[in-house]
Design a protein around this motif. Sequence first.
Motif, short mmCIF file in Angstrom:
data_model
loop_
_atom_site.label_atom_id
_atom_site.label_comp_id
_atom_site.label_asym_id
_atom_site.label_seq_id
_atom_site.Cartn_x
_atom_site.Cartn_y
_atom_site.Cartn_z
N ALA A 1 20.66 25.30 34.16
CA ALA A 1 20.80 25.22 32.70
C ALA A 1 20.30 26.46 31.98
N PHE A 2 19.28 27.15 32.51
CA PHE A 2 18.69 28.29 31.82
C PHE A 2 19.75 29.37 31.57
N GLY A 3 19.80 29.82 30.32
CA GLY A 3 20.72 30.87 29.93
C GLY A 3 22.11 30.40 29.58
N ARG A 4 22.41 29.12 29.85
CA ARG A 4 23.74 28.60 29.53
C ARG A 4 23.83 28.26 28.04
N HIS A 5 25.06 28.24 27.53
CA HIS A 5 25.31 27.88 26.13
C HIS A 5 25.17 26.36 26.00
N GLY A 6 24.22 25.94 25.13
CA GLY A 6 23.94 24.52 25.02
C GLY A 6 25.13 23.69 24.58
N MET A 7 25.92 24.21 23.65
CA MET A 7 27.09 23.47 23.17
C MET A 7 28.11 23.29 24.29
N GLU A 8 28.39 24.39 25.01
CA GLU A 8 29.38 24.30 26.08
C GLU A 8 28.93 23.38 27.19
N LEU A 9 27.61 23.29 27.40
CA LEU A 9 27.08 22.51 28.52
C LEU A 9 27.03 21.02 28.21
N LEU A 10 26.73 20.64 26.96
CA LEU A 10 26.39 19.25 26.68
C LEU A 10 27.31 18.57 25.68
N VAL A 11 28.16 19.31 24.97
CA VAL A 11 28.94 18.72 23.88
C VAL A 11 30.41 18.99 24.13
N SER A 12 31.22 17.98 23.91
CA SER A 12 32.66 18.16 24.03
C SER A 12 33.17 19.01 22.86
N PRO A 13 34.20 19.82 23.08
CA PRO A 13 34.64 20.78 22.05
C PRO A 13 34.99 20.15 20.72
N GLU A 14 35.53 18.94 20.70
CA GLU A 14 35.92 18.35 19.42
C GLU A 14 34.72 17.98 18.55
N LEU A 15 33.52 17.93 19.13
CA LEU A 15 32.32 17.60 18.35
C LEU A 15 31.52 18.83 17.96
N TRP A 16 31.98 20.03 18.32
CA TRP A 16 31.23 21.25 17.99
C TRP A 16 31.02 21.46 16.50
N PRO A 17 32.03 21.28 15.65
CA PRO A 17 31.80 21.56 14.22
C PRO A 17 30.63 20.78 13.63
N SER A 18 30.52 19.49 13.94
CA SER A 18 29.41 18.70 13.38
C SER A 18 28.07 19.18 13.92
N HIS A 19 28.01 19.54 15.20
CA HIS A 19 26.76 20.03 15.76
C HIS A 19 26.38 21.39 15.18
N LEU A 20 27.34 22.27 14.97
CA LEU A 20 27.04 23.59 14.40
C LEU A 20 26.51 23.45 12.99
N SER A 21 27.02 22.52 12.21
CA SER A 21 26.51 22.32 10.85
C SER A 21 25.07 21.84 10.87
N VAL A 22 24.72 21.00 11.84
CA VAL A 22 23.33 20.55 11.97
C VAL A 22 22.42 21.72 12.32
N TRP A 23 22.86 22.59 13.23
CA TRP A 23 22.05 23.75 13.62
C TRP A 23 21.87 24.72 12.46
N GLU A 24 22.91 24.94 11.71
CA GLU A 24 22.78 25.83 10.55
C GLU A 24 21.80 25.25 9.53
N GLU A 25 21.84 23.95 9.34
CA GLU A 25 20.91 23.31 8.41
C GLU A 25 19.47 23.46 8.91
N LEU A 26 19.25 23.31 10.22
CA LEU A 26 17.91 23.47 10.76
C LEU A 26 17.40 24.90 10.59
N GLN A 27 18.26 25.89 10.75
CA GLN A 27 17.85 27.28 10.60
C GLN A 27 17.56 27.64 9.15
N GLN A 28 18.26 27.01 8.23
CA GLN A 28 18.09 27.35 6.81
C GLN A 28 16.94 26.57 6.17
N THR A 29 16.86 25.28 6.47
CA THR A 29 15.85 24.45 5.81
C THR A 29 14.53 24.40 6.55
N LYS A 30 14.52 24.79 7.85
CA LYS A 30 13.30 24.80 8.65
C LYS A 30 12.66 23.41 8.69
#
Length: 930
Positions: free
Chosen positions: A467-496
């Motif tokens: 798992a080390f060094g692998r892309h977390g989205m590609e490893l654990l999330v199906s491609p059709e669910l990426w947009p919702s997960h990316l929005s959550v990550w952006e919110e975490l980076q912005q709102t802390k």
Amino acid sequence: MDFPEINWAGVTAVVAAVAAGRCAWAGRRSAGAERAAWVWLAAGAGLLAVAEVLYDPALRTSLSCFVFLAYLAVASLRDREQGRMVRVAGVIDTLLLGLLLFTIHYYYAISYQLSGGGVERRLAGSLRILLVSGVAGAALAWRRSRAPGPRWRRIYGLLAAAALAQGVGKALCLVLRDPGGRIDPALVFWSPPAELLEVAACGLLAWAARPDALPGPAPEPSGESPTVGAWADLLVPAAVLGGLASIPLGERLFPVAVQSPAQAAALVVVLHLYVLLILGRQFVVQMENRALSHDLHRESMRLRLLVDNIHDAVVTEDLNQRIIFANDRFLELFETRRTEVLGRRLEEFIHLEDRARGLDRPDHRFNGSLVPMRIEFRGQQRGGNPLFLESSLVPVRLRGLLLGYQSVIRDITERRRAEERQRELVQRLEFFLNNMPLGCIVCDLEYRIVEWNQEATRIFGWTGEEAFGRHGMELLVSPELWPSHLSVWEELQQTKTTNHGYNQNLTKDRGAIDCEWFNTSLIDRDGRVVAIASMVLDITERKSLEAQLRQSQKMEAVGVLAGGVAHDFNNLLSIILGNISMAQLRLGPGHPAERGLRDAERATDRAAGLVRQLLGFSRKSRSEPRPSSLNTCVEETLVLLHGMLDPRIAVEVSTEPELWLVEADPDQIHQVLVNLCVNARDAMPEGGALTIRTSHRLIEEQYCRAHPDARPGEFVELSVADTGHGMDAATTARIFEPFFTTKELGKGTGLGLSMVYGIVRQHGGWVAVKSEPGQGSTFQILLPRTQTEMVTAEEPGAGAAAEGGPETILLVDDEEMIVRLARAILEANGHRVLEAYDGEEALEVFRRYQPEIDLVVLDLMMPRKGGRETLQELQRLAPEVPVVLVSGYDAVGPDELLALGAKAYLPKPYRPTDLARTIRHVLDSTEPRP
């Protein structure tokens, strides 16, 4: 010798002027001694340029262009390093050298030029000039070989070339002069000062290039003694004195035909100047030494104050490893006094175990070389307390001689303890991280996995290395669910902030699981988000259990509903069955309606059996094992399955004619058969064949070795086989686990086969399964044979009629038709009947007629006050009055009801004869009331 008509004076003046300008420009870009050198070079070149312009010098002066070319090359060096300021003693030494050269030039060269002598004398003068310039060039070349860097090597090389060129030019000028000519006195006036400035500039450049004037590491000491250094400092004055003394000696060796009185006067003046310069030099040196002594004293006091107040211990050892100096921190660190430290060995303050490792020996500490090194060891205080210490050990040397060792010792006890605490904390965190029930995953801002614990491996199947060094989205999330997960990550980076959610993720085998995520931003000391940490919990099983719990609650609700329906339905059946029985008694045998009444009675009994089966499926009936035939259970179950099976499924039944009996609860056997047949139906969505067989089986030891649950003996086998899609070995191994199902969501609870397994094991048997993908499945149920004979049920209406009597009976039931029916039955047997329709009314009637009441028939389920509460109150009022409980449904068994104080329990529906016999039996077994 004739020369071309060339204006050598003009050429020399131009070259000298250019050299002067270039030297002045270099002086502006320099500092310290180097700037002074360039200024003096510029002044000397400018002075010679003026001399060439104002006068017509001979060829000797023209050849001096070689000197100016050398100076031009020196001035072209580009370096902005700041040199060391020139010592005044060095300036005086330079003046002494210039005075010596001026004297030699004036005494010999000018003397020979004025003498008008022959070529031999001029050659002798030229040789003297070449000798002096050769010595100067050799000295500069020797300094070049010891220069600290390429820059100064170039400077010394060019200066050596300039000195040699100047000497050659002067010598050639002296040789090629017109033998009969005279030199202009003005030339003598201008030339010596220029030469003096040139020589002084060369000396200043040489002094400015001393090694200690350059930045960088200090050079290795020369190893010379202080006495040698002191004599070296007097080398220039001694050389100048020797040179001046050699002038008269040279005159004796090379006498001059014509001597000028000015020579002797010049020599006397030079000697006086030499004495004055030497006295000035000595005064300057004394002042420098005094200032240096004061500076050294102040520096020593400052350093001593610094050493005594620093946080580290400083200790100096001699070559015998005896302590000759220790600062205050060393005394404080080892809890000792200065008088107790001086003269002792440093090893006495080192822990015994570290002494055994040889850390106390300097030769071992330096590994045979005198280079600084850093070591760690344990010290020991006066009280025996250990200290963790770090020592920086360096040799003490003076002019290349080893004098001892100096150690700077730092107390790192607290640091070691902090490191140990940190190590324990890290180990504890690693233990918690790897043993916590949550998966821990940390990803950087590029979604690359940087942390992965063991629970994450268990959940997703990927190891940490994978798992080390692998892309977390590609490893654990199906491609059709990426947009919702990316929005959550952006919110975490912005709102802390943190985030909690539920996601569907992928495992290593690309299976889908349900996970609960707890995400938080990791922030550095500057407030920037550097990573995202996530705690993950696999909730696939929990969600399945929740769905199964909801299904179980639905079944519980169905069971409660079935209980209520059973109570009401049994009441109705009791009315129907009672009235049929009463009609049979009144019409008597042989009446044309007798056959119809018997059919109605059988239908009522069958309806009561269906109610018991429904209660069994809803788990609302109690197990009542009795000798039973599985053939009968199969026949009764097929009636229930008539509307449940697909018409495309062909049902084949094969039963053993004289089947052995088993000790079983028929209702639970019905449950087993229904569950197996329903599973077979679901395995054949397109239709197929369902086969139910019963047979005798004699189990031997060989069979038991292959089936751990089996045991030898006589058994009855009930098998259910289908032609469905079958199961693989992995599925077969788990089919009896609670809540395990292979059906789609909403089509199964995973409880059916586990209930089958539990019922069969409760009856002392076991279940064997044979199945292969595409070949269907066969379930074999083996129950132990019983030798107890089956009790044959009485035919409807059979049994002797109970005797009546004059006893008074209180009849309590909330159903009016049942009360009327029971009243008619009891009054037909001669009993007196009192009626009540709930518990409150029953207690009022009982209190009013208590002395007359001989028995109470009490229904369990009634409004206002139930049967249990009424029974308890009756026991309190008159415990001697027997109570018979009746009910259309109750979740507990007869034994528990009798334990409440009742004398008998009669389930609904019942026949009139059952009621009469039960009452008669209770009255006869009860002692008469006084």
